[in-house]
Design a protein around this motif. Structure first.
Motif, PDB file in Angstrom:
ATOM      1  N   ALA A 194       0.833  -1.207   0.000  1.00 12.99           N
ATOM      2  CA  ALA A 194       0.000   0.000   0.000  1.00 12.99           C
ATOM      3  C   ALA A 194       0.866   1.254   0.000  1.00 12.99           C
ATOM      4  CB  ALA A 194      -0.922  -0.014   1.219  1.00 12.99           C
ATOM      5  N   MET A 195       1.987   1.212   0.714  1.00 12.56           N
ATOM      6  CA  MET A 195       2.916   2.348   0.699  1.00 12.56           C
ATOM      7  C   MET A 195       3.485   2.570  -0.691  1.00 12.56           C
ATOM      8  SD  MET A 195       5.047   1.936   4.265  1.00 12.56           S
ATOM      9  CE  MET A 195       4.336   2.517   5.832  1.00 12.56           C
ATOM     10  N   TYR A 196       3.840   1.488  -1.367  1.00 13.83           N
ATOM     11  CA  TYR A 196       4.363   1.611  -2.728  1.00 13.83           C
ATOM     12  C   TYR A 196       3.307   2.211  -3.652  1.00 13.83           C
ATOM     13  CZ  TYR A 196       6.523   0.401  -7.177  1.00 13.83           C
ATOM     14  OH  TYR A 196       7.077   0.479  -8.429  1.00 13.83           O
ATOM     15  N   HIS A 197       2.062   1.783  -3.498  1.00 12.09           N
ATOM     16  CA  HIS A 197       0.994   2.302  -4.351  1.00 12.09           C
ATOM     17  C   HIS A 197       0.725   3.777  -4.076  1.00 12.09           C
ATOM     18  CE1 HIS A 197      -2.380   2.054  -7.061  1.00 12.09           C
ATOM     19  NE2 HIS A 197      -3.215   2.486  -6.132  1.00 12.09           N
ATOM     20  N   LEU A 198       0.883   4.220  -2.817  1.00 14.79           N
ATOM     21  CA  LEU A 198       0.739   5.642  -2.512  1.00 14.79           C
ATOM     22  C   LEU A 198       1.814   6.462  -3.221  1.00 14.79           C
ATOM     23  CD1 LEU A 198      -0.129   5.862   1.316  1.00 14.79           C
ATOM     24  CD2 LEU A 198      -1.552   6.604  -0.605  1.00 14.79           C
ATOM     25  N   ARG A 199       3.011   5.912  -3.307  1.00 13.01           N
ATOM     26  CA  ARG A 199       4.114   6.618  -3.958  1.00 13.01           C
ATOM     27  C   ARG A 199       3.970   6.610  -5.471  1.00 13.01           C
ATOM     28  NH1 ARG A 199       9.832   4.689  -1.622  1.00 13.01           N
ATOM     29  NH2 ARG A 199      10.464   6.418  -2.981  1.00 13.01           N
ATOM     30  N   PHE A 200       3.553   5.474  -6.008  1.00 12.39           N
ATOM     31  CA  PHE A 200       3.467   5.316  -7.464  1.00 12.39           C
ATOM     32  C   PHE A 200       2.077   4.778  -7.822  1.00 12.39           C
ATOM     33  CE2 PHE A 200       7.858   4.184  -6.084  1.00 12.39           C
ATOM     34  CZ  PHE A 200       8.480   5.370  -6.488  1.00 12.39           C
ATOM     35  N   PRO A 201       1.061   5.639  -7.816  1.00 13.84           N
ATOM     36  CA  PRO A 201      -0.323   5.192  -8.027  1.00 13.84           C
ATOM     37  C   PRO A 201      -0.585   4.624  -9.414  1.00 13.84           C
ATOM     38  CG  PRO A 201      -0.189   7.596  -7.977  1.00 13.84           C
ATOM     39  CD  PRO A 201       1.143   7.091  -7.552  1.00 13.84           C
ATOM     40  N   ASP A 202       0.336   4.827 -10.364  1.00 11.37           N
ATOM     41  CA  ASP A 202       0.137   4.291 -11.706  1.00 11.37           C
ATOM     42  C   ASP A 202       0.534   2.824 -11.810  1.00 11.37           C
ATOM     43  OD1 ASP A 202       2.771   5.207 -11.178  1.00 11.37           O
ATOM     44  OD2 ASP A 202       3.256   5.090 -13.316  1.00 11.37           O
ATOM     45  N   GLU A 203       1.053   2.249 -10.719  1.00 10.71           N
ATOM     46  CA  GLU A 203       1.444   0.850 -10.724  1.00 10.71           C
ATOM     47  C   GLU A 203       0.644   0.063  -9.699  1.00 10.71           C
ATOM     48  OE1 GLU A 203       5.534  -0.130 -10.540  1.00 10.71           O
ATOM     49  OE2 GLU A 203       6.180   1.532 -11.821  1.00 10.71           O
ATOM     50  N   ASP A 204       0.387  -1.201 -10.003  1.00 10.30           N
ATOM     51  CA  ASP A 204      -0.342  -2.080  -9.094  1.00 10.30           C
ATOM     52  C   ASP A 204       0.645  -3.063  -8.473  1.00 10.30           C
ATOM     53  OD1 ASP A 204      -2.060  -3.657  -7.694  1.00 10.30           O
ATOM     54  OD2 ASP A 204      -3.088  -4.504  -9.447  1.00 10.30           O
ATOM     55  N   PRO A 205       0.956  -2.900  -7.159  1.00 10.74           N
ATOM     56  CA  PRO A 205       1.952  -3.774  -6.530  1.00 10.74           C
ATOM     57  C   PRO A 205       1.379  -5.092  -6.022  1.00 10.74           C
ATOM     58  CG  PRO A 205       1.249  -2.114  -4.976  1.00 10.74           C
ATOM     59  CD  PRO A 205       0.486  -1.844  -6.242  1.00 10.74           C
ATOM     60  N   ARG A 218       8.545  -8.886  -1.477  1.00 12.71           N
ATOM     61  CA  ARG A 218       9.317  -7.775  -0.914  1.00 12.71           C
ATOM     62  C   ARG A 218      10.525  -7.435  -1.788  1.00 12.71           C
ATOM     63  NH1 ARG A 218       8.321  -5.415   3.591  1.00 12.71           N
ATOM     64  NH2 ARG A 218       6.818  -6.274   5.061  1.00 12.71           N
ATOM     65  N   HIS A 219      11.214  -8.457  -2.279  1.00 10.97           N
ATOM     66  CA  HIS A 219      12.382  -8.208  -3.122  1.00 10.97           C
ATOM     67  C   HIS A 219      11.974  -7.483  -4.400  1.00 10.97           C
ATOM     68  CE1 HIS A 219      16.521  -8.830  -4.395  1.00 10.97           C
ATOM     69  NE2 HIS A 219      16.059  -9.236  -5.579  1.00 10.97           N
ATOM     70  N   GLU A 220      10.850  -7.874  -4.963  1.00 16.12           N
ATOM     71  CA  GLU A 220      10.372  -7.197  -6.175  1.00 16.12           C
ATOM     72  C   GLU A 220       9.987  -5.759  -5.882  1.00 16.12           C
ATOM     73  OE1 GLU A 220       8.508 -11.018  -8.628  1.00 16.12           O
ATOM     74  OE2 GLU A 220       7.289  -9.957  -7.130  1.00 16.12           O
ATOM     75  N   LEU A 221       9.362  -5.506  -4.723  1.00 18.21           N
ATOM     76  CA  LEU A 221       9.029  -4.137  -4.339  1.00 18.21           C
ATOM     77  C   LEU A 221      10.274  -3.272  -4.259  1.00 18.21           C
ATOM     78  CD1 LEU A 221       6.329  -4.558  -1.528  1.00 18.21           C
ATOM     79  CD2 LEU A 221       5.988  -3.527  -3.784  1.00 18.21           C
TER      80      LEU A 221
END
Length: 325
Positions: free
Chosen positions: A124-135, A140-143
């Motif tokens: 969810a943190m990654y999606h907040l930073r980059f909303p154009d991507e679906d994590p 974890r390694h891929e994130l």
């Protein structure tokens, strides 16, 4: 001896909500003292009064001295205090949570303690930073790999936009001047953002140490939150400052960041983002106000809570009630 049960509840008039405070106040080469409920900054040019309850983070630069009374009032009003300098950063935070509810702290601990939900918050943190991507589905390694590539892309994009050459991230801990102008600006921006994020995390009653991306450090969650705004605010602003002039990069970055934070209402957004990440969907915005009742309960069996301030040795019925201390 003063106890929790005798502590007078502070009112909203005495404490300013986190999202409505000044992001940070930077002082250097002065003596910081207290005058009633304000702090004072005294230097050769005179004395400046600053209402303590309006400060999110107080940054104390080189040549500052602060009195016990000043730290006392800053602690009472929940402000964070950081000692900073040209040759690196030392962070010492003081203050109390502006909320009297433990709901966010318990939600954070619950999310962190479960391996699946901890990864879910990281996504969810990654999606907040980059909303154009679906994590969804990323490990974890891929994130970490995706995040690293996006940050590198951000550096290259900002370099092309501003014309500032980018030769890679250069920073030697304890030596602020070791990097070029843009690296110094990035470092100064990051230092301020860490202080601001710590102030918000502490004021909401969360644990700075229980991180979802970072781990093993007393400020892991602070680093998580500060990074949410790195590629959107911190890095672009650093390149803007470096493009203007290579002199006095640190002070100019702090002033520019302060203005940008106020313009974008980042403190209020930071509060909402933390609640969105930690609280169950559809739950109330716990801790949104400063007049939460000072409630202490005891945990009983079956997930129930019972009133504190009572002796249960006589076998009284454990009824779910609350007591305001």
């Amino acid at each position: 001896m003063t106890t929790v049960s005798r502590r007078a509840a502070l009112t909203p008039r005495q404490l300013t909500r986190t999202g409505e405070r000044l992001s940070f106040v930077y002082l250097e080469r002065c003596t910081v003292h207290r005058d009633a409920n304000a702090i004072t900054a005294e230097d050769a040019e005179g004395t400046t009064h600053i209402p303590s309850a309006t400060i999110g983070t107080l940054l104390l630069g080189p040549g500052t001295r602060i009195t016990h009374q000043a730290m006392s009032v800053l602690g009472e009003t929940g402000a964070a205090v950081c000692w900073v300098g040209e040759q690196g950063v030392r962070y010492y935070a003081g203050g109390r949570a502006l909320t009297r509810s433990s709901a966010l702290a318990e939600a954070q601990a619950s999310q962190w303690a479960n391996v699946r939900s901890r990864l879910g918050v990281a996504r969810a943190m990654y999606h907040l930073r980059f909303p154009d991507e679906d994590p969804a589905g990323l490990t974890r390694h891929e994130l970490l790999g995706y995040e690293g590539r996006r940050v590198k892309d951000c550096y290259r994009t900002q370099s092309a936009r501003t014309g500032v050459p980018w030769r890679g991230r250069q920073y030697t801990p304890g030596d602020f001047s070791s990097g070029d102008a843009v690296n110094q600006a990035i470092t100064a921006s990051a230092q301020c953002m860490y202080g601001i994020a710590h102030a918000v995390v502490a004021s909401l009653g969360c644990s700075p140490a229980l991180g979802f991306v970072h781990s093993g450090h007393e400020l892991s969650f602070v680093l998580d939150i500060a990074d949410l705004y790195k590629t959107e605010i911190g890095i672009p602003l650093a390149f803007d400052v470096a493009a203007e002039d290579e002199e006095d990069v640190g002070p100019r970055t702090r002033r520019a960041l302060r203005d940008r934070i106020n313009e974008t209402s980042l403190l209020n957004r930071c509060v909402n983002d933390i609640k969105q990440l930690l609280l169950p969907k559809g739950s109330l915005a716990v801790g949104a106000s400063n007049d939460d009742p000072d409630v202490v309960k005891l945990q009983s069996d079956g997930g129930r809570t019972v009133a504190a301030g009572r002796n249960y040795g006589g076998g009284e019925d454990h009824t779910d009630v609350e007591t305001t201390w």
